[in-house]
Design a protein around this motif. Sequence first.
Motif, PDB file in Angstrom:
ATOM      1  N   SER A  88       1.010  -1.306   0.082  1.00 29.33           N
ATOM      2  CA  SER A  88       0.033  -0.147  -0.050  1.00 29.33           C
ATOM      3  C   SER A  88       1.018   1.153   0.166  1.00 29.33           C
ATOM      4  O   SER A  88       2.191   1.225   0.444  1.00 29.33           O
ATOM      5  CB  SER A  88      -1.003  -0.070   1.367  1.00 29.33           C
ATOM      6  OG  SER A  88      -1.874  -0.926   1.175  1.00 29.33           O
ATOM      7  N   SER A 126      -3.855  -7.624   6.083  1.00 28.15           N
ATOM      8  CA  SER A 126      -4.440  -6.641   6.944  1.00 28.15           C
ATOM      9  C   SER A 126      -3.454  -5.698   7.664  1.00 28.15           C
ATOM     10  O   SER A 126      -3.596  -4.748   7.993  1.00 28.15           O
ATOM     11  CB  SER A 126      -4.897  -7.514   8.026  1.00 28.15           C
ATOM     12  OG  SER A 126      -3.822  -8.209   8.874  1.00 28.15           O
ATOM     13  N   GLN A 127      -2.082  -5.777   7.480  1.00 35.15           N
ATOM     14  CA  GLN A 127      -1.154  -5.038   7.911  1.00 35.15           C
ATOM     15  C   GLN A 127      -1.106  -3.800   7.099  1.00 35.15           C
ATOM     16  O   GLN A 127      -0.594  -2.777   7.593  1.00 35.15           O
ATOM     17  CB  GLN A 127       0.091  -5.873   8.132  1.00 35.15           C
ATOM     18  CG  GLN A 127       0.247  -7.089   8.964  1.00 35.15           C
ATOM     19  CD  GLN A 127      -0.132  -6.816  10.423  1.00 35.15           C
ATOM     20  OE1 GLN A 127       0.503  -6.210  11.118  1.00 35.15           O
ATOM     21  NE2 GLN A 127      -1.273  -7.093  10.920  1.00 35.15           N
ATOM     22  N   GLY A 176      -3.484  -2.879   5.175  1.00 33.60           N
ATOM     23  CA  GLY A 176      -5.016  -2.575   4.632  1.00 33.60           C
ATOM     24  C   GLY A 176      -5.602  -1.394   5.057  1.00 33.60           C
ATOM     25  O   GLY A 176      -5.012  -0.580   5.700  1.00 33.60           O
ATOM     26  N   ALA A 177      -6.715  -1.046   4.552  1.00 40.05           N
ATOM     27  CA  ALA A 177      -7.563   0.270   4.917  1.00 40.05           C
ATOM     28  C   ALA A 177      -7.598   0.506   6.382  1.00 40.05           C
ATOM     29  O   ALA A 177      -7.324   1.594   6.625  1.00 40.05           O
ATOM     30  CB  ALA A 177      -8.843   0.078   4.240  1.00 40.05           C
ATOM     31  N   GLU A 178      -7.717  -0.572   7.215  1.00 38.59           N
ATOM     32  CA  GLU A 178      -8.017  -0.341   8.559  1.00 38.59           C
ATOM     33  C   GLU A 178      -6.759   0.112   9.553  1.00 38.59           C
ATOM     34  O   GLU A 178      -6.800   0.904  10.084  1.00 38.59           O
ATOM     35  CB  GLU A 178      -8.818  -1.375   9.319  1.00 38.59           C
ATOM     36  CG  GLU A 178      -9.218  -1.236  10.887  1.00 38.59           C
ATOM     37  CD  GLU A 178     -10.062  -2.187  11.408  1.00 38.59           C
ATOM     38  OE1 GLU A 178     -10.390  -2.328  12.725  1.00 38.59           O
ATOM     39  OE2 GLU A 178     -10.575  -3.210  10.392  1.00 38.59           O
ATOM     40  N   ARG A 179      -5.812  -0.863   9.090  1.00 39.18           N
ATOM     41  CA  ARG A 179      -4.645  -0.559  10.158  1.00 39.18           C
ATOM     42  C   ARG A 179      -3.621   0.275   9.450  1.00 39.18           C
ATOM     43  O   ARG A 179      -2.680   0.799  10.236  1.00 39.18           O
ATOM     44  CB  ARG A 179      -3.965  -1.851  10.502  1.00 39.18           C
ATOM     45  CG  ARG A 179      -5.026  -2.927  11.028  1.00 39.18           C
ATOM     46  CD  ARG A 179      -4.382  -4.127  11.402  1.00 39.18           C
ATOM     47  NE  ARG A 179      -3.534  -3.753  12.581  1.00 39.18           N
ATOM     48  CZ  ARG A 179      -2.836  -4.811  13.149  1.00 39.18           C
ATOM     49  NH1 ARG A 179      -2.947  -6.210  12.851  1.00 39.18           N
ATOM     50  NH2 ARG A 179      -1.983  -4.286  14.113  1.00 39.18           N
ATOM     51  N   ALA A 200      -6.182   3.968   6.684  1.00 42.68           N
ATOM     52  CA  ALA A 200      -6.998   5.045   7.469  1.00 42.68           C
ATOM     53  C   ALA A 200      -6.184   5.972   8.526  1.00 42.68           C
ATOM     54  O   ALA A 200      -6.464   7.145   8.619  1.00 42.68           O
ATOM     55  CB  ALA A 200      -8.381   4.392   8.366  1.00 42.68           C
ATOM     56  N   PRO A 201      -5.352   5.349   9.223  1.00 43.21           N
ATOM     57  CA  PRO A 201      -4.584   6.299  10.199  1.00 43.21           C
ATOM     58  C   PRO A 201      -3.712   7.382   9.490  1.00 43.21           C
ATOM     59  O   PRO A 201      -3.413   8.263  10.114  1.00 43.21           O
ATOM     60  CB  PRO A 201      -3.765   5.127  10.761  1.00 43.21           C
ATOM     61  CG  PRO A 201      -4.595   3.910  10.867  1.00 43.21           C
ATOM     62  CD  PRO A 201      -5.139   3.836   9.490  1.00 43.21           C
TER      63      PRO A 201
END
Length: 585
Positions: free
Chosen positions: A317, A383-384, A386-389, A392-393
């Motif tokens: 990402s 997930s490391q 990804g959008a959430e972790r 987004a931050p």
Amino acid sequence: MEAVRIANCAGWLWDRFSGLRDALEGPVDVVTGDYLAEPTLRQLALERGKDPSLGYARSFLAQFTDAVDLLVERRAKLVVDAGGLNPAGLAVECRRVIAEAGHTLVVAHVEGDDVHGRLGEFGPLPHLDDGRPLANWGHEPGTANAYLGGWGITAALAAGADVVVTGRVTDASLTTGVAAWWHGWGPEDWDPLAGAVAAAHVIECGPQATGGNFSGFTSVPRVDDLGYPIAEIAADGTAVITKHDTAGGTVTTDTVIAQLLYEIQGPTYLNPDVTVDLTDVTVTQAGPDRVSLTGVRGTPPSPTTKLAVTAPGGFESSVSFYATGLDLEAKAALLTTHVERITAGLDLSLLRIDRIGAPVQDPPDQWAAAQQILVTAQARDRSQVGAERFIAPLTGLFLPGYPGLYVTPLKVAAPVVEYWPSLVPTEALDHEVVLADGSRLPVKDTPVRADFAGQPASVPAPVGGIFPTTMRAPLGYVAHGRCGDKGGNSNIGFWPVGAPDEDLAERRWQWLRAAISEQRIRNLYREAADARIERHEFPGLRAVHLVVHGVLGKGASSNGRPDIAGKAIAEFLRARYVEIPEELL
């Protein structure tokens, strides 16, 4: 026999849709198309994983459907590596397109490059650059393809094929296989084969030979409408590079030199069918948009050929921040602090923060005052990054960030392709042609081979003459440049900008060969300060060539650099200021 006219219609998977039709807009005997790169095979593997009938370049099939009528009208042959991981499947689709168009072209395909199920047969498979065994890679191979030579193509054409589909062959094999068929060459016709490899190298990247990716592009006519190149290869392997009269762009000694110096490892250019010696290669303007290519020599090939292994490498990402105006160092430092805090608990395999560009003094508008700060991360676990972790931050830093912060996510958990280059014995490959009726023709490669002795020793830069006065100016004022990637290495070539007379051209060359030393490159290119650098000269081209090892990390598919393949390194170096004799400017 007359020279064979070979036009190229594609230099990568997503070359322009009209490429095949454009290549056929004038008289040609054969059209070739190169669609594959190391990351491409992994992409095709992902498509095949979802649908077993895929695994080939669907972009080619669209081009073929569009231009098959014109191909028949021109009575031209077609040879492409668009088969990727499924040449048999693409051959079936080509036959369907031909039948639906009401034609009767014969399609054959070439197999033997895919050795994914045979890796255990080839020993440790050490990495070409650092020697580590494949067992220490830490990734599970997803594709493994050896680079085949051109003799399968030759055999397919000799058996009557009009369309030949291959998997992973060398880029040059598409052309050498055609030329050997046309002229009746044998496996030990080293010089003609070597000449065909050199010509193939010029045309294999399509419009790069007619003015694309060329440091002198401002002088190229119709640079927004570049045509595809044509190699007219004679029976002795000498060639003329040209284009259709109606096509945009131009073919000059400079555009041909630029492509000759692209993605090579030195004067010795390895190919499964011949070892090519480019030391004395010469290019000459033979007429408008016609450049002759001579002086290439060939010797027996190495007993090994390159193997490209790819594997799933996790996910990547990236988020693009922008800093504007004053206090850029402090702004970048604050952003770095935030990024380190946000990623502290993540299991990342790579984290980069790259600052791109610098504001001008007294900027006339907001964009001239901006700098891009690119944050890139990779992880095995989606997930490391990804959008959430991760996303987004980072995008949520508007309030606690520096003044003027704005941000754009550029890539969210995109698959990463790991790449492993090695070598396998050519004789161990099951190189075969599969004809339309399903019958198979084993391909006999040359039995005469010789171990590769390595590139010639780097030539020390001689004294460049006596120049009483100099001034600091960009290197690009007197030198063209072209660079490319070979795995984690970058190759860079420089040659003098054209001069109005031979005397000035020669003096620019003598200065350039003194100025472009290994140490000079280390001084100008910070990332290369501790790199191993090889330096070579091409007197016939008046060119200096360098290989800078390791500056592209693990290679274009997984290094996370903003310029993943190092395409802009030569332009960066041309912008560096050096002391240049005033009389050469």
